[in-house]
Design an enzyme around this catalytic site. Structure first.
Site, short mmCIF file in Angstrom:
data_model
loop_
_atom_site.label_atom_id
_atom_site.label_comp_id
_atom_site.label_asym_id
_atom_site.label_seq_id
_atom_site.Cartn_x
_atom_site.Cartn_y
_atom_site.Cartn_z
CG HIS A 1 -1.85 1.13 1.26
ND1 HIS A 1 -2.97 1.19 0.44
CD2 HIS A 1 -1.83 2.29 1.96
CE1 HIS A 1 -3.60 2.33 0.66
NE2 HIS A 1 -2.92 3.02 1.57
CB VAL B 1 -9.76 -2.06 3.28
CG1 VAL B 1 -8.90 -1.35 2.25
CG2 VAL B 1 -10.93 -2.75 2.61
C1 GRF Z 1 0.97 0.62 -6.19
O1 GRF Z 1 1.11 1.97 -5.85
C2 GRF Z 1 0.56 -0.19 -4.99
O2 GRF Z 1 1.10 0.28 -3.80
C3 GRF Z 1 -0.92 -0.04 -4.99
O3 GRF Z 1 -1.30 -0.04 -6.34
C4 GRF Z 1 -0.20 0.40 -7.14
C5 GRF Z 1 0.06 -0.69 -8.13
O4 GRF Z 1 1.05 -0.34 -9.07
N1 GRF Z 1 -1.54 -1.09 -4.20
P1 GRF Z 1 1.62 -1.44 -10.06
O5 GRF Z 1 0.41 -2.04 -10.79
O6 GRF Z 1 2.33 -2.48 -9.24
O7 GRF Z 1 2.52 -0.71 -10.99
#
Ligand code: GRF
Length: 203
Positions: free
Chosen positions: A110, A145
């Site tokens: 996250h 969540v």
């Molecule tokens: C990332 O910022 C992650 O922290 C969040 O969604 C985004 C996904 O990016 N959960 P990616 O698809 O891995 O480039």
């Protein structure tokens, strides 16, 4: 060798980094054996297919409700004997059934320092709140969540002239490092959960 599944919905940069870090030996004792997406056009899914991985699109509209959808996913994960499920930009809230099917074996990343700014647009929330530091968190997934026990966090300074884009980009660089570190710790049995605190095993 631990068997990993990655669930994603979009770009897939975290997945790609994990994949590369396994290949180069930064993450040891793991292989990605399954990639699942709830979005047919997810670039991460296309990458997985090109890389020759078992990459599956499951359309939520083919299932009557969230639980049935998650039952289909759990079936796939069990069939592939998955040890660790990595959510990487997976934009669905997973059901209690899913969480209970893989206790302490589902992790997520996250883009904030949890418990600050859970949910969507964490980087925008951080900017609007005016915090001086934010970052990213890798955590176990429980029924709430962005809530489970925290495995690792990385701090990112917020700069005066940051936009959501510039801040997100710097956080993402840290995400790419910390997610692989967390996976390496788990698959090599270096950590344990005490209450809701993740601790390092003493060697
Ligand atoms: C990332 O910022 C992650 O922290 C969040 O969604 C985004 C996904 O990016 N959960 P990616 O698809 O891995 O480039």
């Amino acid at each position: 060798m631990k068997r990993l599944a990655v669930l994603l919905s979009g770009r897939g940069s975290n997945f790609i980094k994990i994949y590369e870090n396994i290949k180069s030996g930064v993450i040891k004792n793991a292989e990605i054996v399954l990639v699942i997406s709830n979005k047919q056009d997810a670039p991460g899914l296309a990458y997985a297919r090109q890389a020759g991985l078992n990459a599956i699109y499951l359309n939520p509209k083919d299932y009557p409700d969230r639980e049935e959808y998650d039952r289909a996913i759990v079936d796939l994960l069990k069939r592939e004997k998955i040890d660790l499920v990595c959510l990487a930009g997976y934009m669905r809230i997973i059901t209690k059934f899913f969480v209970e099917s893989f206790p302490n074996r589902i992790i997520n990343i996250h883009p904030s320092l949890l418990p600050a700014f859970p949910g969507l647009d964490a980087q925008k929330q951080a900017l609007e709140y005016g915090v001086k530091y934010t970052g990213c968190t890798v955590h176990f997934v429980d029924e709430k969540v962005d809530h489970g026990a925290i495995i690792l966090q990385e701090v990112v300074e917020v700069l005066d002239d940051d936009s959501v884009e510039t801040l997100s980009a710097r956080i993402l660089q840290k995400e790419h490092i910390v997610y692989s570190k967390a996976i390496d710790l788990i698959v090599n049995d270096k950590i344990y959960i005490d209450g809701r605190t993740v601790k390092f095993k003493k060697v």
